[in-house]
Design a protein around this motif. Structure first.
Motif, PDB file in Angstrom:
ATOM      1  N   VAL A 109      76.660  25.888  48.587  1.00  0.00           N
ATOM      2  CA  VAL A 109      76.841  24.475  48.914  1.00  0.00           C
ATOM      3  C   VAL A 109      76.519  24.230  50.378  1.00  0.00           C
ATOM      4  N   VAL A 110      75.731  23.194  50.651  1.00  0.00           N
ATOM      5  CA  VAL A 110      75.389  22.815  52.023  1.00  0.00           C
ATOM      6  C   VAL A 110      75.522  21.303  52.164  1.00  0.00           C
ATOM      7  N   LEU A 111      75.915  20.871  53.366  1.00  0.00           N
ATOM      8  CA  LEU A 111      76.036  19.446  53.675  1.00  0.00           C
ATOM      9  C   LEU A 111      74.713  18.984  54.262  1.00  0.00           C
ATOM     10  N   THR A 112      74.018  18.097  53.567  1.00  0.00           N
ATOM     11  CA  THR A 112      72.677  17.684  53.981  1.00  0.00           C
ATOM     12  C   THR A 112      72.664  16.244  54.486  1.00  0.00           C
ATOM     13  N   PRO A 113      71.714  15.946  55.406  1.00  0.00           N
ATOM     14  CA  PRO A 113      70.632  16.778  55.928  1.00  0.00           C
ATOM     15  C   PRO A 113      71.171  17.874  56.849  1.00  0.00           C
ATOM     16  N   VAL A 114      70.498  19.028  56.828  1.00  0.00           N
ATOM     17  CA  VAL A 114      70.969  20.151  57.625  1.00  0.00           C
ATOM     18  C   VAL A 114      69.784  21.033  58.006  1.00  0.00           C
ATOM     19  N   PRO A 133      75.231  15.666  49.880  1.00  0.00           N
ATOM     20  CA  PRO A 133      74.711  14.745  50.900  1.00  0.00           C
ATOM     21  C   PRO A 133      75.830  14.096  51.712  1.00  0.00           C
ATOM     22  N   LEU A 134      75.655  14.078  53.006  1.00  0.00           N
ATOM     23  CA  LEU A 134      76.586  13.379  53.873  1.00  0.00           C
ATOM     24  C   LEU A 134      76.472  11.871  53.654  1.00  0.00           C
ATOM     25  N   ARG A 135      77.582  11.178  53.808  1.00  0.00           N
ATOM     26  CA  ARG A 135      77.548   9.719  53.772  1.00  0.00           C
ATOM     27  C   ARG A 135      76.894   9.209  55.052  1.00  0.00           C
ATOM     28  N   TYR A 136      76.058   8.190  54.911  1.00  0.00           N
ATOM     29  CA  TYR A 136      75.420   7.579  56.078  1.00  0.00           C
ATOM     30  C   TYR A 136      75.701   6.087  56.035  1.00  0.00           C
ATOM     31  N   SER A 137      76.453   5.609  57.005  1.00  0.00           N
ATOM     32  CA  SER A 137      76.848   4.203  57.028  1.00  0.00           C
ATOM     33  C   SER A 137      76.975   3.736  58.462  1.00  0.00           C
ATOM     34  N   TYR A 141      77.304   9.523  60.297  1.00  0.00           N
ATOM     35  CA  TYR A 141      77.466  10.415  59.145  1.00  0.00           C
ATOM     36  C   TYR A 141      78.920  10.836  58.989  1.00  0.00           C
ATOM     37  N   SER A 142      79.315  11.047  57.733  1.00  0.00           N
ATOM     38  CA  SER A 142      80.645  11.583  57.433  1.00  0.00           C
ATOM     39  C   SER A 142      80.550  12.388  56.143  1.00  0.00           C
ATOM     40  N   ILE A 143      81.570  13.192  55.891  1.00  0.00           N
ATOM     41  CA  ILE A 143      81.568  14.065  54.709  1.00  0.00           C
ATOM     42  C   ILE A 143      82.078  13.302  53.498  1.00  0.00           C
ATOM     43  N   ASP A 144      81.367  13.404  52.407  1.00  0.00           N
ATOM     44  CA  ASP A 144      81.805  12.834  51.124  1.00  0.00           C
ATOM     45  C   ASP A 144      82.666  13.891  50.438  1.00  0.00           C
ATOM     46  N   PHE A 145      83.964  13.834  50.652  1.00  0.00           N
ATOM     47  CA  PHE A 145      84.846  14.892  50.167  1.00  0.00           C
ATOM     48  C   PHE A 145      84.970  14.910  48.645  1.00  0.00           C
ATOM     49  N   ALA A 146      84.823  13.765  48.009  1.00  0.00           N
ATOM     50  CA  ALA A 146      84.871  13.752  46.542  1.00  0.00           C
ATOM     51  C   ALA A 146      83.683  14.527  45.979  1.00  0.00           C
ATOM     52  N   ALA A 175      88.908  18.673  63.563  1.00  0.00           N
ATOM     53  CA  ALA A 175      89.775  19.739  63.062  1.00  0.00           C
ATOM     54  C   ALA A 175      90.326  19.376  61.690  1.00  0.00           C
ATOM     55  N   GLU A 176      90.600  18.104  61.479  1.00  0.00           N
ATOM     56  CA  GLU A 176      91.131  17.656  60.189  1.00  0.00           C
ATOM     57  C   GLU A 176      90.097  17.833  59.082  1.00  0.00           C
ATOM     58  N   ASP A 177      88.840  17.460  59.360  1.00  0.00           N
ATOM     59  CA  ASP A 177      87.787  17.643  58.357  1.00  0.00           C
ATOM     60  C   ASP A 177      87.569  19.116  58.048  1.00  0.00           C
ATOM     61  N   LEU A 178      87.571  19.937  59.082  1.00  0.00           N
ATOM     62  CA  LEU A 178      87.365  21.371  58.874  1.00  0.00           C
ATOM     63  C   LEU A 178      88.504  21.978  58.070  1.00  0.00           C
ATOM     64  N   ALA A 179      89.727  21.593  58.383  1.00  0.00           N
ATOM     65  CA  ALA A 179      90.878  22.113  57.635  1.00  0.00           C
ATOM     66  C   ALA A 179      90.811  21.679  56.174  1.00  0.00           C
ATOM     67  N   ARG A 180      90.344  20.460  55.947  1.00  0.00           N
ATOM     68  CA  ARG A 180      90.219  19.974  54.566  1.00  0.00           C
ATOM     69  C   ARG A 180      89.149  20.757  53.812  1.00  0.00           C
TER      70      ARG A 180
END
Length: 389
Positions: A109-114, A133-137, A141-146, A175-180
């Motif tokens: 699994v990779v978070l794209t674009p990367v 794919p990362l969310r772009y808004s 960019y942010s992580i789509d955790f779902a 740190a919160e995103d990484l811990a999640r």
């Protein structure tokens, strides 16, 4: 600022991958800098070169001491000497770890674009890339955790390959995103390989969190790749490190790196890294300030002068991720046109997958006069492209 980054160094004729271009072209693509490395590093290399004998080498104590001290002081992470293994580069380490920690046909699994080499490391080993794919808004960019949870829950998901800070978007993951991320992976017994070679190139006032420092779970499930190569412009010396807190993951990594003959330094690799981390802190802080001003200058110029192009605001790396969606949805064609029209050589974003087809990547790690030249070429190229359309 004690260090001068305005001086232009001619890199042609030095077998530079970046500058192996036609005369008149301006390469602002591959991720190395156009600055000489820190004076302390140059002195150490020159002293060793003067000795004149270049036989086989061991990894010296000063390498271990400098790496552990740097990460403790700069990033608040305690790394024990026994948790470290020298390797000849982050990319070889990633490729090795993919082969050692997954099986043929597994999904990584990779978070794209990367960073596009991630895909090569996975696919060349007979594994499959699972894009999240990362969310772009609103230009961020942010992580789509779902979606990440769904990708990690697939039966063949066997690894998460992380870029922290993120190339090409410049995101500094919290740190919160990484811990999640760590919690999701730990629940599924999925190891994380974190490429953190850009970690020392944050904007002044901004810090990154090592994945292994985000939580105990993150530390227990991860192998991290680190290096002085990006921050001190040492990529050509082939020096990096891998560390892991988990004894089993560490043993697998160390065995893999040694079996693949990736754990022996050349004459200059370890001593250059040691000099950078032991004596290069002031130089690096000056560099970070200079790079920040370069990115700010470029962002303001683009927003003021180039319609249809929006730089993504970021706080890490010297790479600028330019949204050209207001000009075209085919950045590869645009990059080729700009190069042919103006000589400016940028990276087309499609190779980074995700939504990269609407982006160009520009390397701003150069003297400001060179950056100004590049921005003027970019403006002229975009203008000519619009007239062609």
């Amino acid at each position: 600022m004690k260090n001068d980054f305005d001086k232009v160094t001619d890199r042609r004729g030095t077998y530079s991958l970046k500058w192996d271009t036609e005369r008149g072209e301006l390469p602002m693509w591959v991720a190395d800098m156009d600055f000489p490395t820190a004076p302390a590093v140059r002195r150490r290399i020159e002293e060793r070169a003067a000795h004149g004998v270049f036989g086989y080498n061991i990894v010296p104590d000063e390498w271990y001491d400098s790496v552990t001290s740097w990460w403790k002081k700069r990033h608040g992470l305690g790394i024990e000497r026994g948790e470290l293994c020298f390797c000849t580069g982050a990319v070889p380490a990633v490729s090795c770890l993919v082969k050692r920690l997954t099986n043929t046909g597994d999904e990584v699994v990779v978070l794209t674009p990367v960073y596009d080499i991630f895909f090569h490391s996975v696919e060349n080993a007979g594994r499959r890339v699972s894009e999240c794919p990362l969310r772009y808004s609103d230009g961020a960019y942010s992580i789509d955790f779902a979606d990440l949870e769904e990708k990690l829950s697939r039966p063949l998901a066997s690894m998460l390959l992380l870029c922290n800070p993120h190339n090409p978007t410049g995101n500094i993951w919290s740190a919160e995103d990484l811990a999640r991320i760590g919690r999701l992976c730990a629940e599924r017994n999925i190891p994380v390989v974190s490429d953190e070679v850009h970690c020392d190139l944050t904007d002044p006032g901004y810090v990154y969190t090592p994945f292994a420092a985000a939580s105990e779970e993150c530390a227990d499930i991860s192998v991290t790749c680190i290096a002085a190569s990006k921050a001190f412009n040492l990529a050509g010396l082939q020096s990096a490190a891998v560390f892991a807190k988990n004894p089993r993951l560490r043993a697998i990594a160390v065995r893999g790196l040694n079996s693949d003959e990736l754990a022996e330094p050349n004459t200059f690799a370890a001593i250059a890294t040691a000099a950078a981390f032991a004596e290069g802190g002031e130089w690096l802080d000056d560099l970070r300030s200079y790079l920040y001003e370069n990115k700010r200058t470029a962002r303001e110029y683009i927003l003021r002068n180039i319609a249809g192009v929006t730089p993504v605001l970021s706080h890490a790396t010297y790479l600028m991720w330019l949204d050209v969606g207001g000009v075209t949805d085919d950045s590869e064609e645009l990059a080729s046109f700009i190069r042919a029209e103006t000589g400016l050589y940028l990276s087309a974003g499609g190779v980074y997958r995700g939504n990269g087809r609407r982006f160009l990547r520009l390397n701003a790690a150069c003297p400001r006069s060179v950056l100004s030249d590049g921005l003027e070429r970019l403006s002229a190229g975009i203008s000519a492209y619009g007239e062609k359309a």
